[in-house]
Design a protein around this motif. Structure first.
Motif, PDB file in Angstrom:
ATOM      1  N   ALA A 186       0.832  -1.203   0.000  1.00 21.43           N
ATOM      2  CA  ALA A 186       0.000   0.000   0.000  1.00 21.43           C
ATOM      3  C   ALA A 186       0.864   1.250   0.000  1.00 21.43           C
ATOM      4  N   VAL A 187       0.663   2.116  -0.992  1.00 17.71           N
ATOM      5  CA  VAL A 187       1.418   3.360  -1.114  1.00 17.71           C
ATOM      6  C   VAL A 187       0.445   4.531  -0.981  1.00 17.71           C
ATOM      7  N   ASP A 188       0.787   5.476  -0.116  1.00 18.07           N
ATOM      8  CA  ASP A 188      -0.076   6.645   0.022  1.00 18.07           C
ATOM      9  C   ASP A 188       0.744   7.886   0.332  1.00 18.07           C
ATOM     10  N   ILE A 189       0.106   9.051   0.087  1.00 13.39           N
ATOM     11  CA  ILE A 189       0.704  10.356   0.348  1.00 13.39           C
ATOM     12  C   ILE A 189      -0.067  11.005   1.485  1.00 13.39           C
ATOM     13  N   VAL A 190       0.639  11.374   2.544  1.00 14.19           N
ATOM     14  CA  VAL A 190       0.022  12.037   3.690  1.00 14.19           C
ATOM     15  C   VAL A 190       0.589  13.451   3.791  1.00 14.19           C
ATOM     16  N   ASN A 191      -0.302  14.442   3.844  1.00 10.50           N
ATOM     17  CA  ASN A 191       0.138  15.835   3.972  1.00 10.50           C
ATOM     18  C   ASN A 191      -0.795  16.556   4.938  1.00 10.50           C
ATOM     19  N   ASP A 192      -0.697  16.199   6.197  1.00 15.83           N
ATOM     20  CA  ASP A 192      -1.548  16.736   7.256  1.00 15.83           C
ATOM     21  C   ASP A 192      -1.005  18.089   7.703  1.00 15.83           C
ATOM     22  N   ARG A 193      -1.808  19.156   7.592  1.00 15.60           N
ATOM     23  CA  ARG A 193      -1.334  20.500   7.909  1.00 15.60           C
ATOM     24  C   ARG A 193      -1.655  20.932   9.335  1.00 15.60           C
ATOM     25  N   SER A 194      -2.181  20.045  10.159  1.00 18.71           N
ATOM     26  CA  SER A 194      -2.418  20.417  11.550  1.00 18.71           C
ATOM     27  C   SER A 194      -1.068  20.556  12.255  1.00 18.71           C
ATOM     28  N   PRO A 195      -0.921  21.544  13.164  1.00 18.17           N
ATOM     29  CA  PRO A 195       0.380  21.816  13.787  1.00 18.17           C
ATOM     30  C   PRO A 195       1.029  20.599  14.425  1.00 18.17           C
ATOM     31  N   GLY A 196       0.261  19.774  15.148  1.00 19.36           N
ATOM     32  CA  GLY A 196       0.837  18.599  15.787  1.00 19.36           C
ATOM     33  C   GLY A 196       1.380  17.601  14.780  1.00 19.36           C
ATOM     34  N   ALA A 197       0.644  17.393  13.694  1.00 19.40           N
ATOM     35  CA  ALA A 197       1.086  16.458  12.662  1.00 19.40           C
ATOM     36  C   ALA A 197       2.338  16.980  11.954  1.00 19.40           C
ATOM     37  N   VAL A 198       2.395  18.291  11.744  1.00 18.91           N
ATOM     38  CA  VAL A 198       3.572  18.877  11.088  1.00 18.91           C
ATOM     39  C   VAL A 198       4.815  18.688  11.955  1.00 18.91           C
ATOM     40  N   ARG A 199       4.695  18.924  13.248  1.00 12.28           N
ATOM     41  CA  ARG A 199       5.831  18.741  14.156  1.00 12.28           C
ATOM     42  C   ARG A 199       6.341  17.302  14.103  1.00 12.28           C
ATOM     43  N   GLN A 200       5.437  16.360  14.162  1.00 11.20           N
ATOM     44  CA  GLN A 200       5.828  14.950  14.152  1.00 11.20           C
ATOM     45  C   GLN A 200       6.466  14.568  12.822  1.00 11.20           C
ATOM     46  N   ALA A 201       5.864  15.019  11.725  1.00  6.91           N
ATOM     47  CA  ALA A 201       6.399  14.681  10.409  1.00  6.91           C
ATOM     48  C   ALA A 201       7.761  15.337  10.174  1.00  6.91           C
TER      49      ALA A 201
END
Length: 407
Positions: A186-201
């Motif tokens: 399974a291949v996917d693109i994740v681009n979560d713009r929430s501040p917490g998700a950005v910090r983790q990524a």
């Protein structure tokens, strides 16, 4: 009437900034949140020029230009650098086009009058196609000042209307790589713009970059604690204002590539990228940028993407669009002072050595069939050593800039 104030970075102008970038030329690196990060991390000495239009009832922000007071090495003359901090890749001021011919002269006059800003102004990675450049050129002509064009380049740049390669060998290879990667799971693109998700990524990006060849060469962000502290603050500040995200290409939940994105007005910026060496054969960084390009242009507010990359970067293989960029040096006083001449000589010497190194590398590649692999000529080694010498003397900004532009 246009008035200019000069101060340290201020977060309280964020509402005026948001209103300005909806109508002005874009430069995410001038975002007050980004400038505040540099000051908070003690990463750069920044002075911010703010241009105000005084209306009938209230004043309105019509321009912003952040300058870094930089000194190449100890005892070297200071200059006003329009790249406000290392890891910024665009020096153009953010100016309402309707006021460019008024704001730019006011900015340059303010630099000349301010005792804390050197008259020698270095404009590295200046967008030669934005309205501000035309206004700067007009002001220089009126003053009779001849600028020094240190270097000219073409930056990969794409819009909704033009630039995405939809056919040819590049597109064929992208399809092949995507199909081969998809065969793994399974291949996917994740681009979560929430501040917490950005910090983790972003932490995922930092770890991945450190494990790559950049970590081996000592040019990864985590290779320098000061750089790491600043970039974390930079990304956190921008994420809090929905101006940054980190897109991830995942295979069976494992991250194969990460692309740090920044946003300003209608333009997205592909700031930094890294990939997992385990997936290198599939060109995961190329695939991620290609897929993210389509995702970004599916959003009505995004009209263009600035690569922040050099003309020979992999972005150039994906996009046909280009933006003309200049490295320019001027003395706003018009005197061509000793400090100006010293900085001009340093910059010209640096770019000469870069070109010499690149020519020698190209010559070596073309003659590789006649010489054993892995050997370097004496002249190439000397050119490389000459380029490294300024960094050992303290000019590490330029090396970080080159690495960043090439990703």
């Amino acid at each position: 009437m246009i008035s200019v104030t000069i101060d340290s970075p201020r977060l309280d102008i964020a509402p005026q900034w948001d209103e300005l970038v909806r109508r002005a030329s874009s430069n995410v690196f001038m975002n007050p949140a980004a400038l505040a990060a540099a000051v908070a991390a003690d990463f750069a000495r920044i002075r911010v020029l703010l241009a105000w239009e005084q209306g009938a009832s209230q004043r309105r922000l019509v321009g912003i230009w952040a300058l870094q007071v930089r000194q190449a090495v100890r005892l070297w003359p200071k200059v006003s650098e329009a790249l406000p901090y290392t890891y910024a890749f665009l020096s153009s001021p953010v100016v309402d086009p309707a006021f460019a011919d008024q704001v730019i002269p006011a900015f340059l006059a303010a630099i000349e009058q301010d005792p804390l800003l050197p008259d020698v102004l270095s404009l590295t990675s200046l967008d030669a196609e934005c309205p501000s450049y035309a206004a700067i050129s007009k002001w220089l002509a009126v003053r009779g000042i001849e600028p020094l064009i240190v270097a000219t380049s073409s930056r990969p740049f794409v819009t909704k209307e033009f630039g995405v390669k939809r056919s040819g060998s590049t597109r064929k290879k992208l399809r092949q790589d995507w199909n081969r990667l998809s065969a793994l799971g399974a291949v996917d693109i994740v681009n979560d713009r929430s501040p917490g998700a950005v910090r983790q990524a972003f932490e995922t990006f930092l770890t991945m970059e450190k494990a790559s060849w950049k970590g081996e060469r000592g040019t990864a962000v985590l290779s320098d604690t000061r750089d790491a502290a600043f970039t974390r603050q930079l990304v956190h500040n921008l994420a809090d204002r929905q101006a940054c995200s980190v897109a991830l290409l995942q295979v069976n939940g494992e991250v194969a590539a990460a692309q740090v994105l920044m946003y300003c007005g209608s333009i997205a910026y592909t700031w930094k990228t890294a990939y997992n060496a385990h997936f290198a054969r599939y060109s995961p960084g190329h695939l991620l940028v290609d897929k993210v390009t389509d995702q970004l242009f599916a959003q009505p507010e995004i009209e263009a993407i600035n690569s922040c990359a050099a003309e020979d970067s992999f972005m150039a293989q994906l996009w046909a669009g280009r933006r003309t960029m200049l490295d320019m040096l001027i003395d706003v006083s018009g005197t061509k002072s000793l400090g100006y001449r010293m900085e001009a000589g340093r910059l010209l010497g640096y770019h000469f050595l870069r070109r010499l190194r690149d020519r020698l590398r190209q010559r070596r590649r073309t003659s590789s069939a006649k010489a054993p692999q892995g050997t370097a000529s004496k002249r190439e080694k000397e050119a490389g050593a000459a380029l490294r010498a300024p960094a050992k003397a303290g000019v590490r900004r330029h090396q970080a800039e080159v690495e960043g532009l090439r990703h």
